[in-house]
Design a protein around this motif. Structure first.
Motif, PDB file in Angstrom:
ATOM      1  N   SER A   1       1.059  -0.987  -0.207  1.00  0.00           N
ATOM      2  CA  SER A   1      -0.100  -0.213   0.054  1.00  0.00           C
ATOM      3  C   SER A   1       0.737   1.678  -0.066  1.00  0.00           C
TER       4      SER A   1
ATOM      5  N   ALA B   1       6.385  -0.912   3.849  1.00  0.00           N
ATOM      6  CA  ALA B   1       5.601  -1.166   4.315  1.00  0.00           C
ATOM      7  C   ALA B   1       6.146  -1.540   5.729  1.00  0.00           C
TER       8      ALA B   1
ATOM      9  N   GLY C   1       4.479  -0.203   8.779  1.00  0.00           N
ATOM     10  CA  GLY C   1       4.960  -0.880  10.446  1.00  0.00           C
ATOM     11  C   GLY C   1       5.559  -0.942  10.969  1.00  0.00           C
TER      12      GLY C   1
ATOM     13  N   GLN D   1      -0.613   6.881   9.652  1.00  0.00           N
ATOM     14  CA  GLN D   1      -0.224   6.472   9.317  1.00  0.00           C
ATOM     15  C   GLN D   1      -0.511   7.810   7.938  1.00  0.00           C
TER      16      GLN D   1
ATOM     17  N   ARG E   1      -4.081   5.686   7.274  1.00  0.00           N
ATOM     18  CA  ARG E   1      -4.297   4.684   7.862  1.00  0.00           C
ATOM     19  C   ARG E   1      -3.555   4.976   9.297  1.00  0.00           C
TER      20      ARG E   1
ATOM     21  N   ASN F   1       8.285  -7.559  10.840  1.00  0.00           N
ATOM     22  CA  ASN F   1       7.149  -6.267  10.941  1.00  0.00           C
ATOM     23  C   ASN F   1       6.790  -7.045  11.559  1.00  0.00           C
ATOM     24  N   PRO F   2       5.431  -5.546  11.141  1.00  0.00           N
ATOM     25  CA  PRO F   2       3.740  -6.445  11.985  1.00  0.00           C
ATOM     26  C   PRO F   2       2.991  -7.424  11.651  1.00  0.00           C
TER      27      PRO F   2
ATOM     28  N   GLU G   1       5.595 -11.918   8.264  1.00  0.00           N
ATOM     29  CA  GLU G   1       6.206 -11.627   6.752  1.00  0.00           C
ATOM     30  C   GLU G   1       7.878 -11.366   6.054  1.00  0.00           C
TER      31      GLU G   1
ATOM     32  N   THR H   1      -1.712  -9.585   2.070  1.00  0.00           N
ATOM     33  CA  THR H   1      -2.034  -9.036   1.131  1.00  0.00           C
ATOM     34  C   THR H   1      -3.640  -8.063   1.624  1.00  0.00           C
ATOM     35  N   GLY H   2      -3.581  -7.484   2.868  1.00  0.00           N
ATOM     36  CA  GLY H   2      -4.525  -7.325   3.589  1.00  0.00           C
ATOM     37  C   GLY H   2      -5.796  -6.287   2.298  1.00  0.00           C
ATOM     38  N   THR H   3      -5.412  -5.658   1.728  1.00  0.00           N
ATOM     39  CA  THR H   3      -6.235  -4.462   1.224  1.00  0.00           C
ATOM     40  C   THR H   3      -5.897  -4.476  -0.814  1.00  0.00           C
ATOM     41  N   ILE H   4      -4.393  -4.373  -0.481  1.00  0.00           N
ATOM     42  CA  ILE H   4      -4.330  -4.625  -2.335  1.00  0.00           C
ATOM     43  C   ILE H   4      -4.845  -5.845  -2.759  1.00  0.00           C
TER      44      ILE H   4
HETATM   45  O1  CDP Z   1      -2.509  -5.293   1.140  1.00  0.00           O
HETATM   46  P1  CDP Z   1      -0.957  -4.137   1.666  1.00  0.00           P
HETATM   47  O2  CDP Z   1      -0.122  -3.961   1.058  1.00  0.00           O
HETATM   48  O3  CDP Z   1      -1.841  -2.796   2.565  1.00  0.00           O
HETATM   49  O4  CDP Z   1      -0.385  -4.619   3.328  1.00  0.00           O
HETATM   50  P2  CDP Z   1      -0.437  -5.821   3.744  1.00  0.00           P
HETATM   51  O5  CDP Z   1      -0.188  -7.056   2.921  1.00  0.00           O
HETATM   52  O6  CDP Z   1      -1.855  -6.564   4.956  1.00  0.00           O
HETATM   53  O7  CDP Z   1       0.364  -6.099   4.683  1.00  0.00           O
HETATM   54  C1  CDP Z   1       1.520  -5.725   4.740  1.00  0.00           C
HETATM   55  C2  CDP Z   1       2.751  -5.169   5.673  1.00  0.00           C
HETATM   56  O8  CDP Z   1       1.991  -3.846   6.082  1.00  0.00           O
HETATM   57  C3  CDP Z   1       2.174  -5.425   7.279  1.00  0.00           C
HETATM   58  O9  CDP Z   1       2.676  -6.745   7.731  1.00  0.00           O
HETATM   59  C4  CDP Z   1       2.515  -3.949   8.176  1.00  0.00           C
HETATM   60  O10 CDP Z   1       4.456  -4.308   8.059  1.00  0.00           O
HETATM   61  C5  CDP Z   1       2.218  -3.183   7.378  1.00  0.00           C
HETATM   62  N1  CDP Z   1       0.812  -2.608   7.313  1.00  0.00           N
HETATM   63  C6  CDP Z   1       1.058  -1.444   8.451  1.00  0.00           C
HETATM   64  O11 CDP Z   1       2.127  -1.255   8.705  1.00  0.00           O
HETATM   65  N2  CDP Z   1      -0.495  -0.900   9.093  1.00  0.00           N
HETATM   66  C7  CDP Z   1      -1.598  -1.420   8.110  1.00  0.00           C
HETATM   67  N3  CDP Z   1      -2.544  -0.952   8.348  1.00  0.00           N
HETATM   68  C8  CDP Z   1      -1.510  -2.664   7.534  1.00  0.00           C
HETATM   69  C9  CDP Z   1      -0.569  -3.307   7.013  1.00  0.00           C
END
Ligand code: CDP
Length: 576
Positions: free
Chosen positions: A82, A97, A126, A167, A171, A279-280, A283, A426-429
């Protein structure tokens, strides 16, 4: 056009309602009045242009790379994490991230790290921390003769600061908090999230060694060691301590485990220090002040006529590695020390999303031996191609500066990047790309979301939707699917359809761990996966998953028992 009317965004990439809504809220550039200034396609162009710029440093063809990257993004075959989508080509320009920061055992050290965390969160990253250096609660503080508050108290400050600093205004930051299994405050840490509202911006993991896992198995004792006095302060039964972790994870999903020895066996640069934190979402294990940028290949776009298109996949891997390596050069780093660390190791984390979709397209059930075989073939191919891509970049652009000190040099493998692969949540992407997330099975086949006060959007898994149409499944049956969110126990659904669309809670936790482990074997960083358990799972089920993860060589494990927390992110179906 419905989406235009609803969101005021011209949907030039044919995305889902949810995707458009999320993009509008947080990704697309807005003017001072809050009006959206770009379409989804324009966003991809902004990102591709910014990232292609790095080629200029190496005398390579910027236009050619732009075309490649623009195609990669607009086809949704690959998306970066993201922060890259949000910030590339903007004045903020912070694209990663994942960060790890050290925590020293001093007030100056702790508050310096707190400041660094705030700066990183503000930029969209994060952060992960290992708090094990901090002296335990009640230890003497030499300067005042007072008593120390211990790691968990300090974590509360980090948590509160996270709440306050958004952020990049888009977010809230996420954190990983880690404590060693043998830290004297480990019990307080294990229970820290059992109270609602406590440390909500943290994921917690206990870092455990192989020797400690052995003692857990054998029910032997371990010493709890004060890191400041560097001596044992008490002795406990390792199994009893482990059972506390398992019970707490059963209750609330936390803490997870991080397997320190497995992580460090795969540390590409051991001479620069141990990997003690991630990281959070777990991974990416990183050294203090290191950061990593991620990107994921959308596997739902990698098959034709029920077969994996390896030629296409190869092209996407090469372009994605090039893309992620470029980011290191154009990134605006939140701290100078991070820039120095990142440019010396040039770690990247290429991963996948849409694995469940791909299996479905291939006609393979997630819960099958074939799924394990596909997982292995696929990730082995991706990891090998990524190495070739990184090698090619090294020939054009040189190896990463710490290469001579790395294990890659010892094996004579000249790479551009110290690490290459990482499987993110990859929660949001994945929502933007409209595919299943990471390597997770489907959580539910129907999602319900409320937008704009009282507009309810129901999204059915698009692959299921197609099948229901082909099989002419009647409206009454469709309604019961909506309510349940799965095909379990629904009359009139052919068995093969059910097996193709199994949801997470119908797949044994131990099998989910096996899937994670198969991926982990080829992944030089780590794999983010939530092992989902049904509500009636027992603490023994959780313990079994934890043991299996260690045994199969995972780098960590996270579990979640359905409805074990008062509120959770995803619910099954629309039935109340
Ligand atoms: O899909 P997206 O790229 O938004 O993120 P994700 O794959 O769900 O999360 C990848 C990494 O983004 C997490 O391990 C965190 O390091 C960071 N992250 C964050 O800092 N804050 C969030 N609210 C969500 C993700």
């Amino acid at each position: 056009e419905a989406k235009w009317k609803l969101f005021g965004v011209h949907d030039d990439l044919k995305l889902s309602f949810n995707a458009i809504q999320v993009l509008k809220e947080r990704y697309l550039i807005k003017n001072e009045e809050g009006e959206v200034q770009e379409t989804p396609k324009a966003m991809m162009k902004r990102v591709a242009l910014a990232v292609a710029e790095a080629d200029r440093f190496y005398g390579q063809d910027v236009n050619e790379s732009f075309e490649k990257f623009y195609q990669l993004l607009t086809s949704l075959e690959f998306l970066p994490n993201s922060p890259t989508l949000m910030n590339a080509g903007t004045s903020l320009g912070q694209l990663s991230a994942c960060f790890v920061l050290p925590v020293e055992d001093s007030i100056e050290g702790i508050f310096n790290t707190l400041r660094d965390m705030a700066i990183i969160h503000k930029s969209g990253g994060g952060t992960g921390f290992n708090f094990s250096m901090l002296r335990p609660k009640g230890d003497q503080v030499s300067s005042t003769g007072g008593r120390a508050s211990g790691p968990v108290s300090f974590m509360r400050i980090f948590d509160t600061a996270t709440d306050v600093v958004k952020q990049g205004g888009r977010r809230r930051g996420a954190n990983m908090g880690i404590l060693r299994f043998n830290h004297p405050d480990i019990r307080e840490f294990i229970r820290a999230k059992n109270q609602a509202g406590f440390l909500e911006n943290f994921n917690l993991s206990v870092a455990i060694t192989d020797e400690e896992m052995k003692r857990v198995h054998q029910g032997e004792k371990i010493d709890l060691v004060d890191p400041h006095l560097q001596k044992a302060v008490s002795t406990v039964n390792a199994r009893e301590l482990f059972d506390l972790i398992v019970e707490s994870a059963w209750k609330s999903g936390e803490p997870g485990l991080i397997f320190l020895d497995e992580i460090n066996r795969n540390n590409p640069t051991p001479s620069l220090g141990l990997l003690e934190a991630t990281n959070p979402c777990g991974e990416v294990p990183l050294l203090p002040y290191e950061s990593c940028n991620l990107g994921s290949i959308n596997l739902s776009k990698m098959s034709t006529d029920g077969k994996i298109d390896y030629q296409k996949l190869q092209r996407v891997v090469f372009d994605a590695v090039h893309f992620l390596d470029n980011i290191i050069d154009i990134n605006r780093y939140p701290l100078p020390i991070v820039e120095k660390m990142v440019k010396a190791n040039r770690k990247i984390g290429l991963g996948v999303m849409g694995f469940a979709d791909l299996l479905c397209q291939l006609g393979i059930s997630y819960y099958s031996d074939q799924a394990l075989q596909i997982a292995e073939q696929l990730i082995t191919f991706i990891a090998n191609e990524a190495k070739l891509a990184s090698k090619e970049l090294a020939e054009q652009r040189d190896v990463f500066p710490n290469y001579p000190k790395s294990l890659h040099a010892a094996k004579n493998l000249p790479f551009r990047n110290a690490t290459l692969i990482s499987i993110a949540p990859t929660g949001t992407i994945s929502l933007i790309a409209g595919c299943s997330s990471g390597i997770e099975p489907y959580f539910a086949l129907i999602y319900r979301r409320f937008v704009l006060e009282n507009t309810e959007l129901i999204e059915i898994n698009p692959l299921l939707e197609k099948q229901l149409k082909v099989l002419k499944i009647e409206e009454k049956i469709r309604k019961s699917i909506w309510e349940k969110g799965s095909l379990k126990d629904i009359d009139g659904i052919p068995e093969h359809l059910h097996s193709l669309f199994l949801t997470a809670l119908e797949i044994p936790p131990t099998f989910q761990v096996q899937i994670q482990a198969v991926f982990q074997k080829q992944v030089d960083n780590a794999v983010s996966k939530t092992i989902n358990l049904p509500n009636d799972a027992t603490p023994e089920d959780v313990g079994q998953a934890y043991f299996l993860a260690h045994q199969l060589g995972c780098k960590g494990i996270t579990v979640y028992r359905y409805q074990s927390r008062e509120s959770q992110v995803l619910y099954l179906g629309t039935g109340e």
